[in-house]
Design an enzyme around this catalytic site. Structure first.
Site, PDB file in Angstrom:
ATOM      1  N   CYS A 139       0.730  -1.206  -0.267  1.00 54.09           N
ATOM      2  CA  CYS A 139       0.487  -0.224  -0.263  1.00 54.09           C
ATOM      3  C   CYS A 139       0.487   1.145  -0.460  1.00 54.09           C
ATOM      4  CB  CYS A 139      -1.317   0.224   0.908  1.00 54.09           C
ATOM      5  SG  CYS A 139      -0.035  -0.656   2.677  1.00 54.09           S
ATOM      6  N   HIS A 218      -1.887   5.230   6.014  1.00 56.53           N
ATOM      7  CA  HIS A 218      -0.440   5.784   6.968  1.00 56.53           C
ATOM      8  C   HIS A 218      -0.638   7.477   6.404  1.00 56.53           C
ATOM      9  CE1 HIS A 218       0.445   1.753   6.763  1.00 56.53           C
ATOM     10  NE2 HIS A 218      -0.129   1.821   5.654  1.00 56.53           N
TER      11      HIS A 218
HETATM   12  P1  NAD Z   1      -5.287 -10.313   6.161  1.00 56.82           P
HETATM   13  O1  NAD Z   1      -3.895 -11.435   7.603  1.00 56.82           O
HETATM   14  O2  NAD Z   1      -6.322  -9.951   6.380  1.00 56.82           O
HETATM   15  O3  NAD Z   1      -5.736 -12.339   4.935  1.00 56.82           O
HETATM   16  C1  NAD Z   1      -5.020 -13.360   5.090  1.00 56.82           C
HETATM   17  C2  NAD Z   1      -6.189 -14.212   4.852  1.00 56.82           C
HETATM   18  O4  NAD Z   1      -5.507 -15.484   3.866  1.00 56.82           O
HETATM   19  C3  NAD Z   1      -6.546 -14.123   5.478  1.00 56.82           C
HETATM   20  O5  NAD Z   1      -8.380 -14.984   5.245  1.00 56.82           O
HETATM   21  C4  NAD Z   1      -6.627 -15.521   6.215  1.00 56.82           C
HETATM   22  O6  NAD Z   1      -7.035 -16.769   6.489  1.00 56.82           O
HETATM   23  C5  NAD Z   1      -5.856 -16.283   4.907  1.00 56.82           C
HETATM   24  N1  NAD Z   1      -4.636 -17.108   5.083  1.00 56.82           N
HETATM   25  C6  NAD Z   1      -3.481 -17.098   6.111  1.00 56.82           C
HETATM   26  N2  NAD Z   1      -2.858 -18.399   6.277  1.00 56.82           N
HETATM   27  C7  NAD Z   1      -3.400 -19.016   5.063  1.00 56.82           C
HETATM   28  C8  NAD Z   1      -2.895 -20.045   3.868  1.00 56.82           C
HETATM   29  N3  NAD Z   1      -1.228 -20.706   4.745  1.00 56.82           N
HETATM   30  N4  NAD Z   1      -3.136 -20.728   3.096  1.00 56.82           N
HETATM   31  C9  NAD Z   1      -4.286 -19.800   2.611  1.00 56.82           C
HETATM   32  N5  NAD Z   1      -4.821 -18.882   3.477  1.00 56.82           N
HETATM   33  C10 NAD Z   1      -4.814 -18.656   4.379  1.00 56.82           C
HETATM   34  O7  NAD Z   1      -3.751  -9.663   4.739  1.00 56.82           O
HETATM   35  P2  NAD Z   1      -3.907  -8.949   4.166  1.00 56.82           P
HETATM   36  O8  NAD Z   1      -3.880  -7.947   5.187  1.00 56.82           O
HETATM   37  O9  NAD Z   1      -5.088  -9.303   3.299  1.00 56.82           O
HETATM   38  O10 NAD Z   1      -2.636  -9.147   3.710  1.00 56.82           O
HETATM   39  C11 NAD Z   1      -2.241 -10.111   2.534  1.00 56.82           C
HETATM   40  C12 NAD Z   1      -1.415  -9.710   1.646  1.00 56.82           C
HETATM   41  O11 NAD Z   1      -1.099  -8.219   1.311  1.00 56.82           O
HETATM   42  C13 NAD Z   1       0.095  -9.375   2.526  1.00 56.82           C
HETATM   43  O12 NAD Z   1       1.008  -9.580   1.759  1.00 56.82           O
HETATM   44  C14 NAD Z   1      -0.068  -7.955   2.696  1.00 56.82           C
HETATM   45  O13 NAD Z   1       1.535  -7.596   3.188  1.00 56.82           O
HETATM   46  C15 NAD Z   1      -0.815  -7.475   1.162  1.00 56.82           C
HETATM   47  N6  NAD Z   1      -0.831  -5.918   1.555  1.00 56.82           N
HETATM   48  C16 NAD Z   1      -2.130  -5.424   2.873  1.00 56.82           C
HETATM   49  C17 NAD Z   1      -1.865  -5.132   3.112  1.00 56.82           C
HETATM   50  C18 NAD Z   1      -3.643  -4.203   4.408  1.00 56.82           C
HETATM   51  O14 NAD Z   1      -3.166  -3.026   4.671  1.00 56.82           O
HETATM   52  N7  NAD Z   1      -3.807  -4.551   4.847  1.00 56.82           N
HETATM   53  C19 NAD Z   1      -1.899  -3.410   2.298  1.00 56.82           C
HETATM   54  C20 NAD Z   1      -1.504  -4.161   1.460  1.00 56.82           C
HETATM   55  C21 NAD Z   1      -1.195  -5.348   0.621  1.00 56.82           C
END
Ligand code: NAD
Length: 338
Positions: A139, A218
């Site tokens: 992000c 942020h």
């Molecule tokens: P999150 O924890 O909100 O969601 C992750 C999901 O994956 C959950 O539904 C969880 O149940 C599932 N999960 C967990 N372990 C798993 C596995 N081994 N196999 C399959 N599913 C699994 O995470 P998020 O914030 O959505 O982050 C996901 C990615 O996006 C990361 O790379 C993060 O860095 C990136 N990201 C996050 C944000 C943010 O602000 N949240 C912003 C941009 C990018």
């Protein structure tokens, strides 16, 4: 052609990308995966998404919770052309996706080296046409690229310093902190600078990060030295013509990220998501060749339109970046300059 997309990891990013895909007419969500039978799993079903489990090991917990699943990730991948990996960083599905013969998009928690292609709709859409794997950077990185790329094209940026005041956790996340401290990220430059360079390879950028006890956005303060000096009005004009940048004014009562998100709630979009990067128009200053500005990033939302464009590029559904960006933005209610 309609691209068939799987969402592996229906969490913060995965569920938003799933909804955004549903708003398109050239792609569809085949199914989404969960590892645990949480409210999000029930929500996915109530929204009409087919729910799969990430692995056989998860089936019993769903059975116990009375939630019916359509199968495993492996079965979902067999029906899909492309997978959005929304799992936590390092989950390690690269081999599984390759084995299933699906294209894959990872998120910013992963390193550039996982796919050797970091995507931004404006900066390198055409280079992603037809490729099999890419990563949408984080992000913060996406936010920096959104405002810096058009300036770099218009004026040439000699040097950039961005100080990022980072949210501690997402609003739902009670596990992370700090809740009463300001935490400097001692590694300097922070990983964001090199991450921006994974897309804008010729940009000389340094970044510093600080974590603060807030969950909603942020905030970045950016200083850039321009090769071709420009006025504040010329800088604003470049941003007005660039997609997914929203100019706001402190003079209108938007004096903090709290009011930015109040404005986002008033926009009436699902989850109050703010896909655009917010720049304070009356916080932009130019002195000589130096440009100063503040921007705010809704971390849960800004990467969503990039994921949609990335699908379109990789599946070659649309060759023109302008057309893809216009289409995505129209479907998500984002005013488009294209
Ligand atoms: P999150 O924890 O909100 O969601 C992750 C999901 O994956 C959950 O539904 C969880 O149940 C599932 N999960 C967990 N372990 C798993 C596995 N081994 N196999 C399959 N599913 C699994 O995470 P998020 O914030 O959505 O982050 C996901 C990615 O996006 C990361 O790379 C993060 O860095 C990136 N990201 C996050 C944000 C943010 O602000 N949240 C912003 C941009 C990018």
């Amino acid at each position: 052609m309609t691209a068939k997309v799987a969402i592996n990891g229906y969490g913060t990013i995965g569920k938003r990308v799933a909804d955004a895909i549903r708003a398109q007419d050239d792609m569809e969500v085949v199914g989404v995966t969960k590892t645990r039978p949480t409210f999000e799993a029930r929500m996915a079903i109530s929204k009409g998404f087919s729910l799969y489990v990430a692995s056989e090991d998860n089936v019993a917990a769903f059975k116990k919770a009375g939630i019916e699943v359509s199968g495993t990730l492996q079965e979902l991948l067999e029906e899909s052309d492309l997978v959005i990996d929304g799992t936590p960083k390092g989950s390690g599905y690269k081999e599984a996706y390759a084995k299933a013969g699906v294209k894959a998009i990872w998120q910013g928690g992963e390193k550039h080296e996982l796919t050797n292609f970091s995507f931004n709709s404006q900066a390198n859409y055409e280079a992603a046409l037809g490729i099999d794997q890419l990563r949408v950077p984080s992000c913060n990185t996406t936010g920096l690229i959104r405002t810096l790329y058009p300036l770099h094209v218009a004026f040439g940026l000699e040097e950039v310093l961005a100080v990022m005041v980072r949210r501690a956790a997402d609003p739902w996340d009670t596990r992370r902190g700090p809740i009463n401290a300001i935490e400097p990220v001692l590694k300097m430059p922070s990983h964001h600078g090199p991450d921006v360079q994974s897309v804008l390879t010729d940009l000389n950028i340094q970044t510093i990060a600080v974590k603060v006890p807030t969950t909603i956005m942020h905030l970045h303060t950016v200083t850039a030295r321009m090769r071709q000096p420009a006025t504040v009005q010329e800088v604003l004009e470049v941003w007005r013509k660039s997609p997914r940048i929203k100019l706001v004014r402190g003079a209108d009562g938007i004096a903090s990220t709290a009011q930015v998100m109040e404005m986002a709630r008033d926009l009436g979009r699902p989850r109050s998501d703010l896909f655009e990067i917010v720049v304070w128009e009356d916080g932009v200053n130019v002195e000589g060749s130096s440009l100063y500005y503040f921007q705010a990033v809704h971390q849960e939302a800004d990467v969503v339109p990039e994921n949609v464009d990335a699908i379109r590029a990789m599946m070659e559904l649309e060759r023109s970046k302008r057309e893809s960006i216009r289409k995505t933005d129209l479907s998500l209610g984002i005013p488009s300059p294209f």
